[in-house]
Design an enzyme around this catalytic site. Structure first.
Site, PDB file in Angstrom:
ATOM      1  CD  GLU A 163      -2.908   1.194   2.325  1.00 22.00           C
ATOM      2  OE1 GLU A 163      -3.694   2.150   2.393  1.00 22.00           O
ATOM      3  OE2 GLU A 163      -2.888   0.261   3.143  1.00 22.00           O
ATOM      4  N   GLY A 211       3.094   2.354  10.206  1.00 27.43           N
ATOM      5  CA  GLY A 211       2.951   1.812  11.547  1.00 27.43           C
ATOM      6  C   GLY A 211       2.592   0.342  11.517  1.00 27.43           C
ATOM      7  CD  GLU A 249      -5.071  -2.145   5.762  1.00 34.68           C
ATOM      8  OE1 GLU A 249      -5.677  -1.475   4.905  1.00 34.68           O
ATOM      9  OE2 GLU A 249      -4.135  -1.691   6.438  1.00 34.68           O
ATOM     10  CG  ASN A 250      -0.237  -6.850   4.129  1.00 33.95           C
ATOM     11  OD1 ASN A 250      -0.357  -6.004   3.264  1.00 33.95           O
ATOM     12  ND2 ASN A 250       0.767  -6.857   4.995  1.00 33.95           N
ATOM     13  CG  HIS A 262      -6.420   0.642  12.768  1.00 31.84           C
ATOM     14  ND1 HIS A 262      -7.244   1.744  12.678  1.00 31.84           N
ATOM     15  CD2 HIS A 262      -5.846   0.509  11.549  1.00 31.84           C
ATOM     16  CE1 HIS A 262      -7.156   2.256  11.464  1.00 31.84           C
ATOM     17  NE2 HIS A 262      -6.316   1.517  10.760  1.00 31.84           N
ATOM     18  CD  GLU A 263      -3.197  -2.008  10.798  1.00 38.86           C
ATOM     19  OE1 GLU A 263      -3.603  -2.327   9.673  1.00 38.86           O
ATOM     20  OE2 GLU A 263      -2.944  -0.830  11.113  1.00 38.86           O
ATOM     21  CG  HIS A 298      -7.962  -2.001   8.042  1.00 40.17           C
ATOM     22  ND1 HIS A 298      -8.785  -1.149   7.324  1.00 40.17           N
ATOM     23  CD2 HIS A 298      -6.949  -1.219   8.521  1.00 40.17           C
ATOM     24  CE1 HIS A 298      -8.296   0.081   7.371  1.00 40.17           C
ATOM     25  NE2 HIS A 298      -7.194   0.069   8.094  1.00 40.17           N
ATOM     26  CD  GLU A 344      -6.490   3.262   6.760  1.00 37.26           C
ATOM     27  OE1 GLU A 344      -6.641   3.162   7.992  1.00 37.26           O
ATOM     28  OE2 GLU A 344      -5.862   2.417   6.085  1.00 37.26           O
TER      29      GLU A 344
END
Length: 673
Positions: free
Chosen positions: A166, A312, A315-316, A348-349, A352, A371
């Site tokens: 990304e 940071g 989220e793959n 957070h990840e 996603h 996001e």
């Protein structure tokens, strides 16, 4: 094989060893940087031909990695009912990173000029090379991860190879439609490397097969792993990792009974710092099931901690990659803030997986769709894991200190920009943090239940698709049978709106009138939720609980009837909109602030009132004015906080005793020096 003159004659190279790259001429032509090109949202066009499925084979050797890709190409099913009406396949690739060694469709080597065209950053397969827009496209490329200092694409970091795609990194791995609206099944991803140096081989999805492969020329043992991801995804969510890593493992059983194997990898020396991240992951999985009914959808969930990582965390799908600073925590070295940060970013990840992966953005102008929504979700998660009031204070503090200043400066932009030169410039506080506040306003306007209905419809409509901010807004509106067209102005308006308020109380009628006026960078009035409650002046009791006032005109009067006495309004409770709130008189009503600091039932406004009192005292002192009365209010607020024996949330007390940050004070000044 390429000709001796170094020019492509259209013949593919059967072996990557010693061959001349087909894109050599493009590299030579593009050795000087061209002028920056501005990209506009209004110019978006869907691809006539897309990749629907891809298999890849990574042969990793020191100093050279060969990537072979086989892509199923077809007419875009979203255009003309999937009927091919002409047009070729546009593949993105960076010549300085990727050497194109072979190119064929359905086993036939392609001829340059007739079947394909190479341009700087592009490989265009002509429509004539495809049968009705379809075929099996095969490419062989060479890359050198060891010299990739951009940390975009596939690169070497310490004991491992790692990828970051990304926003535009996949084009540094191979030629591909490197844009979020091309969602494909990454069916078979084979990774081969030296077994001793790189015993761990990871990619997205589920592990299908692993084993030994033919030894290298020097006799070293090699091995491979094959991964498959059954869910379509854009190229920016692709990931591959090969390294000598330690790990911890655990499991989680979803609500429907799926057993998920959880593994977190890091350098061996850091394995003892991974336990808290694992606990945070399991909490996030449970929270998303309880809050939004969203379960994890694969058999494996892997996280890798990397020292050299330009974001940071990422989220793959099924293979998150984190900067070590955001996943490692040990009681001997980590602070409470470190633990909170790890928990929030892990959440957070993971979140996603649905808001960004299963449903992604159509183009990069829609970045706030994934996001902003996911930041809101991780804020809610962190609040539920700790103190919602404290979390809200922390988030608003950050917003005012960072994003408000961004809105007030020369780099201000709306949460959905209209153009960009470099997409990397829009990973900003506005897109993330203000974007989250816009999502929060949906939640405020529609209620928690209404927001959940909107989310359910959003996933029902768009699972497996790449969509826009307008699609999300439509789902929220349709699920709740409301008109949110005016609310759409938030996506196009830069800057921070200002709300001016005034009030009057009619004792004879028992009526309180609150007048709200708005001003913003948009000529049209915006749709702004102003959560408000009323506190009785005599008793200090709340007589009107929180009510959401929908400010939709430039000026509106809101009337509250049936009151027995005068009241003090508590306006913008829980910071219900990312705006500046000022009195129409231009002065600070310190008496009301002191009253709210003592009696407000809204935790955020109770704290905010104290902050405004502190700010007033600081500015009066700076100007050399008499601040005796203000100081009395401040001392009273401090004393009340210290004497409170009933409150058990010491974090709230700590914030109540903390003076405003310098950046927050700067927001109140015309000139900061």
């Amino acid at each position: 094989m390429a000709s001796d003159e170094g020019k492509s004659n259209g013949n593919s190279v059967s072996s990557s060893t010693g061959g001349i790259a087909l894109n050599t001429n493009v590299i030579a032509k593009d050795n000087s940087k061209s002028s920056p090109v501005e990209t506009f949202r209004k110019d978006y066009e869907a691809l006539p031909v897309v990749v629907s499925k891809i298999s890849m084979n990574f042969i990793i050797r020191d100093g050279l990695t060969t990537v072979t890709s086989e892509m199923n190409v077809e007419a875009n099913p979203k255009l003309n009912g999937g009927k091919y009406t002409g047009g070729g396949l546009v593949l993105d690739g960076e010549e300085e990173a990727v050497k194109l060694m072979a190119l064929s469709v359905d086993g036939r080597d392609l001829l340059e000029g007739k079947d394909y065209v190479l341009e700087p950053g592009k490989l265009i397969i002509m429509g004539s090379a495809l049968k009705d827009g379809s075929g099996i496209l095969k490419t062989v490329v060479e890359i050198v991860p060891e010299t990739n200092t951009q940390l975009s694409g596939l690169y070497k970091s310490g004991p491992m190879y790692c990828s970051q795609c990304e926003a535009l990194g996949f084009r540094r791995i191979t030629y591909y439609p490197d844009r979020p609206d091309n969602m494909a099944i990454f069916e078979n991803i084979r990774i081969e490397a030296d077994k001793e140096s790189y015993p761990v081989l990871l990619s997205n999805g589920n592990l299908m097969e692993s084993g030994s492969s033919e030894a290298s020329e020097d006799g070293k043992e090699r091995h491979y792993a094959i991964w498959t991801d059954p869910f379509p995804k854009p190229s920016y969510l692709f990931c591959v990792v090969a390294g000598n890593l330690g790990s911890i493992s655990d499991s989680y059983t979803t609500t429907s009974g799926r057993e998920v194997c959880l593994t977190i990898y890091s350098e061996h020396k850091n394995v003892n710092k991974l336990d808290f991240a694992m606990e945070s992951l399991k909490k996030a999985m449970k929270w998303d099931e309880d809050k939004f009914g969203l379960e994890y959808d694969l058999d494996l969930y892997n996280i890798v901690a990397v020292n050299d990582f330009n974001m940071g965390a990422m989220e793959n799908k099924g293979l998150n990659v984190f900067n070590t600073a955001l996943v490692l925590a040990n009681p001997k070295t980590a602070t409470d803030t470190d633990y909170e940060r790890v928990e929030g970013v892990i959440g957070h990840e993971y979140f996603h997986n649905w808001t960004g992966n299963r449903v992604t953005c159509r183009d990069w102008f829609q970045l706030t769709l994934k996001e902003g929504l996911t930041v809101f979700r991780d804020q809610e998660f962190s609040g539920d894991m700790g103190s919602n009031a404290v979390k809200r204070i922390e988030d608003v503090n950050f917003l005012k200190a960072r994003q408000f200043s961004e809105d007030a400066g020369p780099m201000q932009h709306p949460i959905r920009p209209e153009s960009y030169i470099s997409m990397d410039n829009f990973y900003t506080g506005t897109v993330y943090r203000k974007g989250a506040e816009v999502i929060r306003m949906y939640h405020t306007l529609l209620s928690a239940a209404g927001f959940r209905k909107g989310m359910d419809l959003y996933f029902k409509r768009h699972d497996g698709d790449a969509v826009t901010c307008d699609d999300f807004r439509a789902a929220m509106a349709n699920a709740n049978d409301v008109d949110l067209s005016q609310f759409g102005l938030w996506y196009e308006t830069p800057g921070t709106p200002t709300i001016t308020y005034s009030s009057e109380f009619d004792e004879a009628l028992g009526t309180f009138k609150l007048t709200l006026k708005q001003s913003s960078k948009n000529e049209k009035p915006m749709h702004i939720p102003i959560s408000t409650g009323l506190i009785d002046k005599a008793s200090g009791e709340e007589v009107v609980p929180t009510k959401v006032l929908e400010l939709k005109e430039e000026s509106q009067i809101f009337e509250f009837t049936g009151l027995k006495g005068d009241v003090v309004p508590s306006i913008l409770r829980d910071f219900s909109a990312p705006v500046k709130l000022v009195s129409s008189s231009g002065s600070v009503d310190e008496e009301s602030l002191a009253f709210l600091a003592a009696h407000d039932t809204d935790g955020f406004n109770k704290w905010e009132s104290g902050q405004k009192l502190f700010t007033s005292l600081i500015f009066k002192t700076m100007r050399g004015e008499n601040a005796g009365v203000t100081e009395g209010y401040v001392n009273e607020a401090f004393g009340r906080t210290l004497a409170d024996k009933e409150g058990t949330d010491y974090s709230i007390k700590a914030y109540a005793l903390t003076l405003p940050a310098e950046s927050s004070l700067g927001e109140e000044l015309e000139v900061v020096d």
